[in-house]
Design a protein around this motif. Structure first.
Motif, PDB file in Angstrom:
ATOM      1  N   UNK A 171       5.485   6.494 -15.327  1.00  0.00           N
ATOM      2  CA  UNK A 171       4.285   7.110 -15.897  1.00  0.00           C
ATOM      3  C   UNK A 171       3.468   6.165 -16.768  1.00  0.00           C
ATOM      4  N   UNK A 172       4.093   5.453 -17.698  1.00  0.00           N
ATOM      5  CA  UNK A 172       3.363   4.577 -18.619  1.00  0.00           C
ATOM      6  C   UNK A 172       3.704   3.109 -18.418  1.00  0.00           C
ATOM      7  N   UNK A 173       4.261   2.781 -17.270  1.00  0.00           N
ATOM      8  CA  UNK A 173       4.543   1.379 -16.967  1.00  0.00           C
ATOM      9  C   UNK A 173       3.314   0.673 -16.426  1.00  0.00           C
ATOM     10  N   UNK A 174       3.403  -0.615 -16.272  1.00  0.00           N
ATOM     11  CA  UNK A 174       2.293  -1.393 -15.703  1.00  0.00           C
ATOM     12  C   UNK A 174       2.055  -0.958 -14.258  1.00  0.00           C
ATOM     13  N   UNK A 175       0.796  -0.808 -13.893  1.00  0.00           N
ATOM     14  CA  UNK A 175       0.434  -0.436 -12.521  1.00  0.00           C
ATOM     15  C   UNK A 175      -0.705  -1.339 -12.041  1.00  0.00           C
ATOM     16  N   UNK A 176      -0.549  -1.864 -10.840  1.00  0.00           N
ATOM     17  CA  UNK A 176      -1.576  -2.728 -10.250  1.00  0.00           C
ATOM     18  C   UNK A 176      -1.873  -2.212  -8.836  1.00  0.00           C
ATOM     19  N   UNK A 177      -3.149  -2.081  -8.522  1.00  0.00           N
ATOM     20  CA  UNK A 177      -3.580  -1.720  -7.170  1.00  0.00           C
ATOM     21  C   UNK A 177      -4.307  -2.919  -6.575  1.00  0.00           C
ATOM     22  N   UNK A 178      -3.819  -3.381  -5.430  1.00  0.00           N
ATOM     23  CA  UNK A 178      -4.403  -4.546  -4.771  1.00  0.00           C
ATOM     24  C   UNK A 178      -5.082  -4.131  -3.466  1.00  0.00           C
ATOM     25  N   UNK A 179      -6.230  -4.755  -3.200  1.00  0.00           N
ATOM     26  CA  UNK A 179      -6.965  -4.537  -1.958  1.00  0.00           C
ATOM     27  C   UNK A 179      -6.990  -5.842  -1.174  1.00  0.00           C
ATOM     28  N   UNK A 180      -6.861  -5.736   0.120  1.00  0.00           N
ATOM     29  CA  UNK A 180      -6.892  -6.946   0.950  1.00  0.00           C
ATOM     30  C   UNK A 180      -8.305  -7.516   1.007  1.00  0.00           C
ATOM     31  N   UNK A 181      -8.421  -8.823   0.866  1.00  0.00           N
ATOM     32  CA  UNK A 181      -9.745  -9.480   0.912  1.00  0.00           C
ATOM     33  C   UNK A 181     -10.256  -9.549   2.339  1.00  0.00           C
ATOM     34  N   UNK A 216       6.877  -0.548  -4.689  1.00  0.00           N
ATOM     35  CA  UNK A 216       5.735  -0.915  -3.844  1.00  0.00           C
ATOM     36  C   UNK A 216       5.442   0.198  -2.852  1.00  0.00           C
ATOM     37  N   UNK A 217       4.190   0.686  -2.870  1.00  0.00           N
ATOM     38  CA  UNK A 217       3.725   1.654  -1.879  1.00  0.00           C
ATOM     39  C   UNK A 217       2.628   0.984  -1.063  1.00  0.00           C
ATOM     40  N   UNK A 218       2.754   1.065   0.253  1.00  0.00           N
ATOM     41  CA  UNK A 218       1.850   0.352   1.154  1.00  0.00           C
ATOM     42  C   UNK A 218       0.917   1.333   1.849  1.00  0.00           C
ATOM     43  N   UNK A 219      -0.389   1.021   1.779  1.00  0.00           N
ATOM     44  CA  UNK A 219      -1.395   1.766   2.519  1.00  0.00           C
ATOM     45  C   UNK A 219      -2.026   0.806   3.531  1.00  0.00           C
ATOM     46  N   UNK A 220      -3.070   1.223   4.227  1.00  0.00           N
ATOM     47  CA  UNK A 220      -3.635   0.385   5.284  1.00  0.00           C
ATOM     48  C   UNK A 220      -4.008  -1.010   4.781  1.00  0.00           C
ATOM     49  N   UNK A 221      -4.908  -1.082   3.843  1.00  0.00           N
ATOM     50  CA  UNK A 221      -5.338  -2.368   3.274  1.00  0.00           C
ATOM     51  C   UNK A 221      -5.234  -2.343   1.762  1.00  0.00           C
ATOM     52  N   UNK A 222      -4.209  -1.673   1.269  1.00  0.00           N
ATOM     53  CA  UNK A 222      -4.043  -1.508  -0.167  1.00  0.00           C
ATOM     54  C   UNK A 222      -2.566  -1.483  -0.522  1.00  0.00           C
ATOM     55  N   UNK A 223      -2.236  -2.120  -1.646  1.00  0.00           N
ATOM     56  CA  UNK A 223      -0.881  -2.116  -2.171  1.00  0.00           C
ATOM     57  C   UNK A 223      -0.901  -1.490  -3.555  1.00  0.00           C
ATOM     58  N   UNK A 224       0.017  -0.581  -3.797  1.00  0.00           N
ATOM     59  CA  UNK A 224       0.168   0.026  -5.112  1.00  0.00           C
ATOM     60  C   UNK A 224       1.507  -0.433  -5.687  1.00  0.00           C
ATOM     61  N   UNK A 225       1.464  -1.117  -6.819  1.00  0.00           N
ATOM     62  CA  UNK A 225       2.657  -1.693  -7.430  1.00  0.00           C
ATOM     63  C   UNK A 225       2.858  -1.058  -8.797  1.00  0.00           C
TER      64      UNK A 225
END
Length: 211
Positions: free
Chosen positions: A201-211, A140-149
């Protein structure tokens, strides 16, 4: 309605068992690794069209702290989350639920996912009897209003095992690799490859944005 729900749950499990993630019989964490936090708390969405605005076609991820005991007591466990993942497909709204824990290893956050609801006693069928829930874990990488998993790439892991570059308890039935290592061994594995680009590199990746 029940048939639709069961098929969706099977579909969610199929996604996690489709070769996009590494899965494990045991969790990545122990109780001593958990800590109270609100890092994931709230409503998030996957932005399918990259416009960074929520619309009806985007999957919704709702993270809430789990209840301790009865809901009536209103006591929340701030060391764990209940994730409700909502998808809309052909005007049908479908939900799946996961238990999620967050830990920190080598200065990096990791998430452990475990499906919480894959059919109750009133929904037992031949299909659900063949479903065995497993753990998956992701960086998990955390940005201001975004999560990268980012989940580990199972192809990368398979190559490491084949080439005897890693020793970790596992089972391989020819179709899937199931890690059978316990949390301590899993954490050593994760820590060793925490900064490896190839590992994700080729694993599942999801980017989430805060609503």
């Amino acid at each position: 309605m029940k048939r639709t729900r069961i098929l969706f749950i099977i579909g969610v499990l199929a996604l996690f068992l489709s070769g996009c993630v590494v899965y494990s019989f045991y969790p990545l964490y122990t109780e001593k690794d958990l800590f109270e936090n609100d890092i994931l708390l709230g409503d998030w969405f996957e932005d399918d069209d990259q416009d960074v605005f929520f619309d009806e076609g985007d999957d919704e991820w709702k993270f809430e702290h789990s209840f301790i005991g009865n809901k009536e007591d209103s006591i929340r466990d701030k060391k764990s989350y209940l994730l409700t993942l909502t998808s809309k497909e052909n005007e049908l709204e479908k939900e799946s639920m996961f238990k999620v824990h967050i830990i920190k290893l080598a200065g990096q956050y990791f998430l452990d996912f475990y499906i919480e609801d894959y059919g109750g006693e009133d929904e037992i069928s031949l299909a659900t009897l063949h479903l065995v829930p497993v753990h998956t874990f992701a960086k998990l990488t955390i940005y201001d209003d975004r999560l990268e998993i980012k989940w580990f790439d199972p192809g990368w892991l398979e190559n490491l095992i084949k080439e005897n570059k890693i020793r970790i308890h596992h089972e391989n039935n020819g179709d899937y690799i199931l890690l059978t290592a316990k949390p301590g061994e899993l954490q050593k594995f994760v820590t060793k490859y925490v900064n490896s680009e190839e590992a994700y590199k080729d694993g599942l990746e999801v980017v989430l944005h805060r609503k």
